[in-house]
Motif scaffolding. Structure first.
Motif, short mmCIF file in Angstrom:
data_model
loop_
_atom_site.label_atom_id
_atom_site.label_comp_id
_atom_site.label_asym_id
_atom_site.label_seq_id
_atom_site.Cartn_x
_atom_site.Cartn_y
_atom_site.Cartn_z
N THR A 1 -10.66 -30.17 -7.88
CA THR A 1 -11.07 -28.79 -7.59
C THR A 1 -9.93 -27.83 -7.87
O THR A 1 -10.13 -26.79 -8.51
N TYR B 1 -9.83 -24.87 -10.70
CA TYR B 1 -9.48 -23.48 -10.35
C TYR B 1 -8.38 -22.97 -11.28
O TYR B 1 -8.48 -21.88 -11.84
N TYR C 1 -14.37 -21.40 -6.78
CA TYR C 1 -13.68 -22.53 -6.16
C TYR C 1 -13.08 -22.15 -4.81
O TYR C 1 -12.50 -22.99 -4.13
N SER D 1 -13.35 -20.70 -0.84
CA SER D 1 -14.27 -20.66 0.28
C SER D 1 -14.47 -19.21 0.67
O SER D 1 -13.52 -18.53 1.08
N LEU E 1 -7.59 -27.40 1.03
CA LEU E 1 -8.97 -27.45 0.57
C LEU E 1 -9.80 -28.14 1.64
O LEU E 1 -9.37 -29.15 2.20
N LYS F 1 -18.99 -29.91 -1.17
CA LYS F 1 -18.12 -29.35 -2.20
C LYS F 1 -16.76 -29.00 -1.62
O LYS F 1 -16.66 -28.49 -0.51
N TRP F 2 -15.72 -29.25 -2.41
CA TRP F 2 -14.37 -28.88 -2.03
C TRP F 2 -14.14 -27.42 -2.37
O TRP F 2 -14.47 -26.97 -3.47
N LYS F 3 -13.57 -26.68 -1.41
CA LYS F 3 -13.28 -25.27 -1.60
C LYS F 3 -11.86 -24.97 -1.13
O LYS F 3 -11.41 -25.51 -0.12
N THR G 1 -9.42 -22.95 0.83
CA THR G 1 -9.66 -22.10 1.99
C THR G 1 -8.41 -21.43 2.54
O THR G 1 -8.50 -20.42 3.21
#
Length: 141
Positions: free
Chosen positions: A21, A25, A40, A42, A120, A126-128, A130
């Motif tokens: 991820t 990004y 990508y 949050s 993350l 889903k990986w975001k 943050t």
């Protein structure tokens, strides 16, 4: 509770997914595709960026990214060696030095060293990204 080897396998999988991820990004930023890059992140209330001591929420950070992207012709953000720390199966922290090169629309090039920590979280499968802390320092040319 799973066995120790199962936990290691889950940890390795989470770390790999979170790193993918982050790499996606960075690739979107390199393509100067801000909308894709923002995907990508949050977009929840727990999103926070600290850049050189300035705190930004999701709206502030994305507005700044959109505004600065119009001044960027080419951006490259890479790393040589990073550290990945698994917090749990849904949280990973990636830290390390990053190297940033920016070419503006007037073909002037800038280089920066970035020390960053990125957290993350896996939400809804889903990986975001943050939470980010970063110190950006210009490198004299």
């Amino acid at each position: 509770m799973g066995s120790f080897s199962q936990q290691n396998s889950d940890t390795a999988k989470a770390n790999k997914e979170a790193l993918t991820t982050l790499n996606n990004y960075l690739a979107a930023l390199s393509e100067n595709d801000v909308s894709k890059a923002i995907g990508y992140l949050s977009n929840t209330t727990d999103f926070l960026v600290f850049a050189n001591g300035k705190a930004m929420n999701f709206e502030e950070f994305t507005a700044g990214a959109r505004a600065s992207s119009s001044q960027i012709k080419k951006l490259l953000l890479r790393y040589d060696n990073i550290h990945i720390r698994n917090i749990d199966e849904n949280a990973v922290m990636i830290t390390g030095p990053f190297h940033q090169s920016v070419t503006d629309i007037n073909d002037k090039q800038y280089h920066f060293e970035v020390t960053a920590s990125v957290i993350l979280l896996k939400k809804g499968g889903k990986w975001k990204i943050t939470y980010v802390t970063q110190v950006v320092q210009p490198v004299s040319n």
